[in-house]
Design a protein around this motif. Structure first.
Motif, PDB file in Angstrom:
ATOM      1  N   ALA A  14      51.462 -27.912  78.578  1.00  0.00           N
ATOM      2  CA  ALA A  14      50.722 -28.123  77.336  1.00  0.00           C
ATOM      3  C   ALA A  14      51.555 -27.618  76.172  1.00  0.00           C
ATOM      4  CB  ALA A  14      49.376 -27.405  77.368  1.00  0.00           C
ATOM      5  N   GLN A  15      51.698 -28.451  75.143  1.00  0.00           N
ATOM      6  CA  GLN A  15      52.496 -28.061  73.987  1.00  0.00           C
ATOM      7  C   GLN A  15      51.914 -26.853  73.282  1.00  0.00           C
ATOM      8  OE1 GLN A  15      52.964 -31.439  71.405  1.00  0.00           O
ATOM      9  NE2 GLN A  15      54.434 -32.466  72.754  1.00  0.00           N
ATOM     10  N   GLY A  16      50.596 -26.675  73.379  1.00  0.00           N
ATOM     11  CA  GLY A  16      49.949 -25.588  72.665  1.00  0.00           C
ATOM     12  C   GLY A  16      50.071 -24.238  73.329  1.00  0.00           C
ATOM     13  N   VAL A  17      50.690 -24.170  74.504  1.00  0.00           N
ATOM     14  CA  VAL A  17      50.849 -22.887  75.183  1.00  0.00           C
ATOM     15  C   VAL A  17      51.848 -22.031  74.412  1.00  0.00           C
ATOM     16  CG1 VAL A  17      51.611 -21.739  77.285  1.00  0.00           C
ATOM     17  CG2 VAL A  17      50.270 -23.842  77.429  1.00  0.00           C
ATOM     18  N   ALA A  18      51.410 -20.869  73.951  1.00  0.00           N
ATOM     19  CA  ALA A  18      52.271 -20.014  73.113  1.00  0.00           C
ATOM     20  C   ALA A  18      53.315 -19.286  73.930  1.00  0.00           C
ATOM     21  CB  ALA A  18      51.410 -19.005  72.345  1.00  0.00           C
ATOM     22  N   GLY A  19      52.975 -18.913  75.122  1.00  0.00           N
ATOM     23  CA  GLY A  19      53.923 -18.174  75.958  1.00  0.00           C
ATOM     24  C   GLY A  19      53.420 -18.136  77.375  1.00  0.00           C
ATOM     25  N   PRO A  51      51.545 -37.133  74.864  1.00  0.00           N
ATOM     26  CA  PRO A  51      52.543 -36.159  75.312  1.00  0.00           C
ATOM     27  C   PRO A  51      52.191 -34.700  75.029  1.00  0.00           C
ATOM     28  CG  PRO A  51      53.216 -37.057  73.218  1.00  0.00           C
ATOM     29  CD  PRO A  51      51.917 -37.737  73.573  1.00  0.00           C
ATOM     30  N   GLN A  52      50.985 -34.451  74.520  1.00  0.00           N
ATOM     31  CA  GLN A  52      50.617 -33.062  74.228  1.00  0.00           C
ATOM     32  C   GLN A  52      50.415 -32.247  75.500  1.00  0.00           C
ATOM     33  OE1 GLN A  52      49.122 -35.704  72.589  1.00  0.00           O
ATOM     34  NE2 GLN A  52      50.381 -35.370  70.762  1.00  0.00           N
ATOM     35  N   ALA A  53      50.019 -32.902  76.584  1.00  0.00           N
ATOM     36  CA  ALA A  53      49.776 -32.192  77.841  1.00  0.00           C
ATOM     37  C   ALA A  53      49.892 -33.168  78.995  1.00  0.00           C
ATOM     38  CB  ALA A  53      48.399 -31.532  77.837  1.00  0.00           C
ATOM     39  N   LEU A  54      50.165 -32.630  80.176  1.00  0.00           N
ATOM     40  CA  LEU A  54      50.218 -33.434  81.394  1.00  0.00           C
ATOM     41  C   LEU A  54      50.094 -32.521  82.598  1.00  0.00           C
ATOM     42  CD1 LEU A  54      53.170 -33.146  83.056  1.00  0.00           C
ATOM     43  CD2 LEU A  54      53.985 -34.356  81.055  1.00  0.00           C
TER      44      LEU A  54
END
Length: 347
Positions: free
Chosen positions: A273-278, A249-252
Motif C-alpha cells: 500500500a502506498q500509504g504505508v508510512a513505515g 496502483p495505490q495498493a495490491l
C-alpha cells in the motif's frame, strides 16, 4: 432516455421470453447504477444473512443466447494477466481448467474491461473485472458444477451452494437478498464441458451479460504476480495463485498457496500500500542474511525490508502440516518485483 438506458431496454426486449415491463426494469437498473457509480464501489462482498438469501428471485427474460448490451469501457485500463502463448484455451481443452495453478485458460478483452484480480485454486479459475460500471463482476470457471458448489460466493451463506446444481446452468440471472443490496448470480455453459458463474453485488443483470460477452474462451493467460517462489519446502506443491488489484496502483495483494498430502496447507502473501508510512525493521530471525520476524503466536513469519509492503508466510490454524522451518525455506526463495506498480516486471 440515455444511450445506456436504451441499450438495457433493448436487451431486455430482445431476450424476453414473455411480457416484461421494460420501463420499470430499466428505471430501477439505471437509478441503482447511477447511485452506486457515485459511491464507486468495486468490492464484491456484501453482508447477507440466510434469511435475506431465502428471499431470492429470478430475473426473467435473460437466456444465454443473443447479443449482450454495450457499456462504455472503463476509464482506467489496469494491468491484465499476460497471454500464455502455446497453451490452449478453455473452449479447446475444458479438461485443463484448474489443472495448473499458474494458468488461467480464459480471459477478457483488456481494451474493454479493467481487471481487478485473478485466481486459480481448487479446480476453479476466476477473474474479477470492471466492465464499465465501477463494480466488480466475478467470473468463476470450472470443469464441473461440483467444483463451483465447493467454492462459496463471497458474502453469501455456504448453504446456498446448491445454486450451482446442474439445472441452474440455464443462463438466467438470479437475484438474492433485498432490493436495496442484491447479489445477482448467473450460471451458464460457455461451451461444451465448461461451467461458468458470474456474480455482481449491488449491480444489474446487464453487467453479467456484458461480462460474459467480453470473455475470451480461446486463449490462456498466466497467473502473473509481483511475487515468485523459487524454492518450496520438501514435499510441498503450489496449489493456488491469487492477485487482487481492486485498488491498484495505490495498493495490491498477491497470495500463493502450498499444499502437502493430507489436506495440509500454507500460504505466503504479499501486501502493498502506498500509504504505508513505515514498517518493522528489527527482526528476531534471519533468512538469507535478511531480517525476519516470527510473530508471537509462532505461526506467521515475515521477511522484512520491503518498502510499504509485507511478505508473510502463514502456517497456523486452521491449516496444519507446515512448520517454521518450512516457512523459512519458502521465504528464502521468494522473489519480489523491484517496482510493484510496474506489472511488466512481474513473473
Amino acid at each position: 432516455m440515455t444511450d445506456l438506458d436504451q441499450r438495457i431496454s433493448s436487451t431486455l426486449r430482445e431476450r424476453a421470453e414473455g411480457a416484461v415491463d421494460t420501463n420499470r426494469l430499466t428505471a430501477r437498473a439505471v437509478a441503482g447504477g447511477r447511485a452506486r457509480r457515485r459511491r464507486r464501489r468495486a468490492g464484491a462482498g456484501v453482508a447477507l444473512g440466510l434469511t435475506a438469501a431465502l428471499g431470492a428471485g429470478v430475473i426473467a427474460g435473460l437466456p444465454s443466447t443473443g447479443p449482450a448490451p454495450q457499456l462504455a469501457a472503463p476509464a482506467v485500463v489496469a494491468v491484465a494477466p499476460p497471454r500464455a502463448d502455446g497453451i490452449p484455451g478453455a473452449a479447446a481443452r475444458p479438461d485443463l481448467i484448474g489443472s495448473d495453478p499458474q494458468v488461467l485458460h480464459f480471459g477478457a478483452d483488456p481494451a474493454r474491461v479493467r481487471y481487478l484480480g485473478w485466481e486459480v485454486a481448487r479446480g476453479v479459475e476466476s477473474v474479477q473485472i470492471d466492465v464499465g460500471s465501477g463494480r466488480a463482476v466475478t467470473v468463476d470457471l470450472a470443469r464441473s458444477s461440483g467444483a463451483l458448489r465447493q467454492r462459496p460466493v463471497e458474502g453469501l451463506p455456504g448453504e446456498l451452494g446448491n445454486l450451482a446444481a446442474e439445472a441452474a446452468f440455464d443462463g438466467r440471472a438470479v437475484r438474492l437478498g433485498p432490493d436495496a443490496r442484491p447479489v445477482l448470480i448467473r450460471h451458464w455453459h460457455p461451451a461444451s464441458g465448461l461451467f461458468a458463474r458470474a456474480v455482481v453485488s449491488e449491480g444489474t443483470a446487464a453487467e453479467l451479460l456484458v461480462a460474459a460477452d467480453l470473455l475470451r474462451w480461446d486463449q490462456a493467460r498466466r497467473c502473473a504476480a509481483p511475487l515468485r517462489l523459487t524454492a518450496l519446502p520438501p514435499g510441498a506443491t503450489l496449489a493456488g495463485c491469487r492477485v487482487d488489484l481492486g485498488a491498484f496502483p495505490q495498493a495490491l495483494s498477491a497470495t500463493m498457496t502450498l499444499t502437502r498430502t493430507g489436506e495440509r496447507w500454507m500460504s505466503v502473501g504479499l501486501q502493498y500500500a502506498q500509504g504505508v508510512a513505515g514498517g518493522r525493521t528489527e527482526g528476531n530471525r534471519t533468512i538469507g542474511g535478511r531480517a525476519a520476524y516470527l510473530y508471537p503466536k509462532g505461526d506467521q513469519l515475515e521477511l522484512l525490508g520491503f518498502p510499504k509492503a509485507h511478505l508473510i508466510a502463514d502456517f497456523g490454524w486452521p491449516t496444519v502440516g507446515f512448520t517454521e522451518a518450512d516457512a523459512t525455506a519458502l521465504l528464502a526463495g521468494a522473489q519480489v518485483a523491484d517496482d510493484l506498480t510496474r506489472p511488466e516486471t512481474w513473473q
